[in-house]
Design a protein around this motif. Structure first.
Motif, PDB file in Angstrom:
ATOM      1  N   ASN A  96       0.844  -1.207   0.000  1.00  0.00           N
ATOM      2  CA  ASN A  96       0.000   0.000   0.000  1.00  0.00           C
ATOM      3  C   ASN A  96       0.870   1.244   0.000  1.00  0.00           C
ATOM      4  O   ASN A  96       1.842   1.330   0.751  1.00  0.00           O
ATOM      5  N   ALA A  97       0.488   2.206  -0.828  1.00  0.00           N
ATOM      6  CA  ALA A  97       1.145   3.509  -0.870  1.00  0.00           C
ATOM      7  C   ALA A  97       0.160   4.557  -0.399  1.00  0.00           C
ATOM      8  O   ALA A  97      -0.975   4.612  -0.879  1.00  0.00           O
ATOM      9  N   ASN A  98       0.597   5.397   0.526  1.00  0.00           N
ATOM     10  CA  ASN A  98      -0.328   6.383   1.097  1.00  0.00           C
ATOM     11  C   ASN A  98       0.408   7.682   1.370  1.00  0.00           C
ATOM     12  O   ASN A  98       1.492   7.684   1.955  1.00  0.00           O
ATOM     13  N   ASN A  99      -0.201   8.809   0.935  1.00  0.00           N
ATOM     14  CA  ASN A  99       0.402  10.108   1.224  1.00  0.00           C
ATOM     15  C   ASN A  99      -0.481  10.939   2.160  1.00  0.00           C
ATOM     16  O   ASN A  99      -0.297  12.147   2.281  1.00  0.00           O
ATOM     17  N   TYR A 100      -1.477  10.283   2.771  1.00  0.00           N
ATOM     18  CA  TYR A 100      -2.372  10.908   3.752  1.00  0.00           C
ATOM     19  C   TYR A 100      -3.163  12.057   3.133  1.00  0.00           C
ATOM     20  O   TYR A 100      -3.673  12.922   3.843  1.00  0.00           O
ATOM     21  N   GLY A 101      -3.252  12.019   1.816  1.00  0.00           N
ATOM     22  CA  GLY A 101      -4.091  12.974   1.110  1.00  0.00           C
ATOM     23  C   GLY A 101      -4.962  12.238   0.134  1.00  0.00           C
ATOM     24  O   GLY A 101      -5.739  11.369   0.533  1.00  0.00           O
ATOM     25  N   SER A 102      -4.810  12.555  -1.135  1.00  0.00           N
ATOM     26  CA  SER A 102      -5.623  11.874  -2.144  1.00  0.00           C
ATOM     27  C   SER A 102      -5.032  10.563  -2.613  1.00  0.00           C
ATOM     28  O   SER A 102      -5.686   9.811  -3.338  1.00  0.00           O
ATOM     29  N   GLY A 103      -3.809  10.282  -2.257  1.00  0.00           N
ATOM     30  CA  GLY A 103      -3.146   9.077  -2.753  1.00  0.00           C
ATOM     31  C   GLY A 103      -3.243   7.909  -1.790  1.00  0.00           C
ATOM     32  O   GLY A 103      -2.734   7.961  -0.671  1.00  0.00           O
ATOM     33  N   ASP A 104      -3.892   6.845  -2.232  1.00  0.00           N
ATOM     34  CA  ASP A 104      -4.016   5.623  -1.447  1.00  0.00           C
ATOM     35  C   ASP A 104      -4.122   4.475  -2.444  1.00  0.00           C
ATOM     36  O   ASP A 104      -5.197   4.230  -2.991  1.00  0.00           O
ATOM     37  N   TYR A 105      -2.996   3.803  -2.724  1.00  0.00           N
ATOM     38  CA  TYR A 105      -2.930   2.835  -3.805  1.00  0.00           C
ATOM     39  C   TYR A 105      -2.576   1.455  -3.280  1.00  0.00           C
ATOM     40  O   TYR A 105      -1.715   1.322  -2.388  1.00  0.00           O
ATOM     41  N   TRP A 106      -3.226   0.439  -3.863  1.00  0.00           N
ATOM     42  CA  TRP A 106      -3.034  -0.945  -3.442  1.00  0.00           C
ATOM     43  C   TRP A 106      -2.644  -1.820  -4.631  1.00  0.00           C
ATOM     44  O   TRP A 106      -3.113  -1.620  -5.747  1.00  0.00           O
ATOM     45  N   GLY A 107      -1.836  -2.818  -4.349  1.00  0.00           N
ATOM     46  CA  GLY A 107      -1.535  -3.831  -5.347  1.00  0.00           C
ATOM     47  C   GLY A 107      -2.489  -5.001  -5.224  1.00  0.00           C
ATOM     48  O   GLY A 107      -3.313  -5.064  -4.300  1.00  0.00           O
ATOM     49  N   GLN A 108      -2.356  -5.955  -6.148  1.00  0.00           N
ATOM     50  CA  GLN A 108      -3.232  -7.119  -6.178  1.00  0.00           C
ATOM     51  C   GLN A 108      -2.815  -8.193  -5.188  1.00  0.00           C
ATOM     52  O   GLN A 108      -3.617  -9.075  -4.845  1.00  0.00           O
ATOM     53  N   GLY A 109      -1.579  -8.137  -4.760  1.00  0.00           N
ATOM     54  CA  GLY A 109      -1.115  -9.085  -3.762  1.00  0.00           C
ATOM     55  C   GLY A 109      -0.289 -10.219  -4.325  1.00  0.00           C
ATOM     56  O   GLY A 109      -0.347 -10.517  -5.529  1.00  0.00           O
ATOM     57  N   THR A 110       0.483 -10.844  -3.443  1.00  0.00           N
ATOM     58  CA  THR A 110       1.277 -12.011  -3.806  1.00  0.00           C
ATOM     59  C   THR A 110       1.112 -13.050  -2.696  1.00  0.00           C
ATOM     60  O   THR A 110       1.155 -12.718  -1.514  1.00  0.00           O
ATOM     61  N   GLN A 111       0.925 -14.294  -3.097  1.00  0.00           N
ATOM     62  CA  GLN A 111       0.637 -15.362  -2.125  1.00  0.00           C
ATOM     63  C   GLN A 111       1.927 -15.882  -1.502  1.00  0.00           C
ATOM     64  O   GLN A 111       2.879 -16.215  -2.218  1.00  0.00           O
ATOM     65  N   VAL A 112       1.927 -15.974  -0.183  1.00  0.00           N
ATOM     66  CA  VAL A 112       3.027 -16.599   0.557  1.00  0.00           C
ATOM     67  C   VAL A 112       2.442 -17.788   1.313  1.00  0.00           C
ATOM     68  O   VAL A 112       1.471 -17.634   2.074  1.00  0.00           O
ATOM     69  N   THR A 113       3.012 -18.960   1.081  1.00  0.00           N
ATOM     70  CA  THR A 113       2.567 -20.172   1.757  1.00  0.00           C
ATOM     71  C   THR A 113       3.748 -20.795   2.484  1.00  0.00           C
ATOM     72  O   THR A 113       4.788 -21.074   1.858  1.00  0.00           O
TER      73      THR A 113
END
Length: 116
Positions: A96-113
């Protein structure tokens, strides 16, 4: 804007894995970066944070001493080095990327087993 995680996989208990999160389309060096994880049937859990300059890091108690978050503001990438992995670390890991303003971005994820 893109946030793309990679590096997940299957690892035995006690093993290590390094996740990467490559970002583009925004000013990476202005964003704090976080790793979260979500195991099946459980709520999303915060794992670690690194501030925009990399000067400060924080960790959940469950991973403190085993995981290390770092970033490269030239490569626009954040990393999560995971050591001494346990079965309970099994989850989908999200960046997650966040600048505490308008920017809040997420990736799709990667599986760890983590399993023997």
């Amino acid at each position: 804007v893109q946030v793309v995680e990679s590096g997940g996989g299957l690892v035995q208990p006690g093993g290590s894995l390094t996740l990467s999160c490559a970002a583009s389309g925004f000013t990476f060096s202005s964003y704090d970066m976080r790793w979260y994880r979500q195991a099946p049937g459980k709520e999303r859990e915060w794992v670690a944070t690194i501030t925009n300059t990399g000067g400060t890091t924080n960790y959940a108690d469950s991973v403190k001493g085993r995981f290390t978050i770092s970033r490269d503001n030239v490569k626009n990438t954040v990393y999560l080095q995971m050591n001494s992995l346990k079965p309970e670390d099994t989850a989908v890991y999200h960046c997650n990327a966040n600048n505490y303003g308008s920017g809040d971005y997420w990736g799709q994820g990667t599986q760890v087993t983590v399993s023997s």
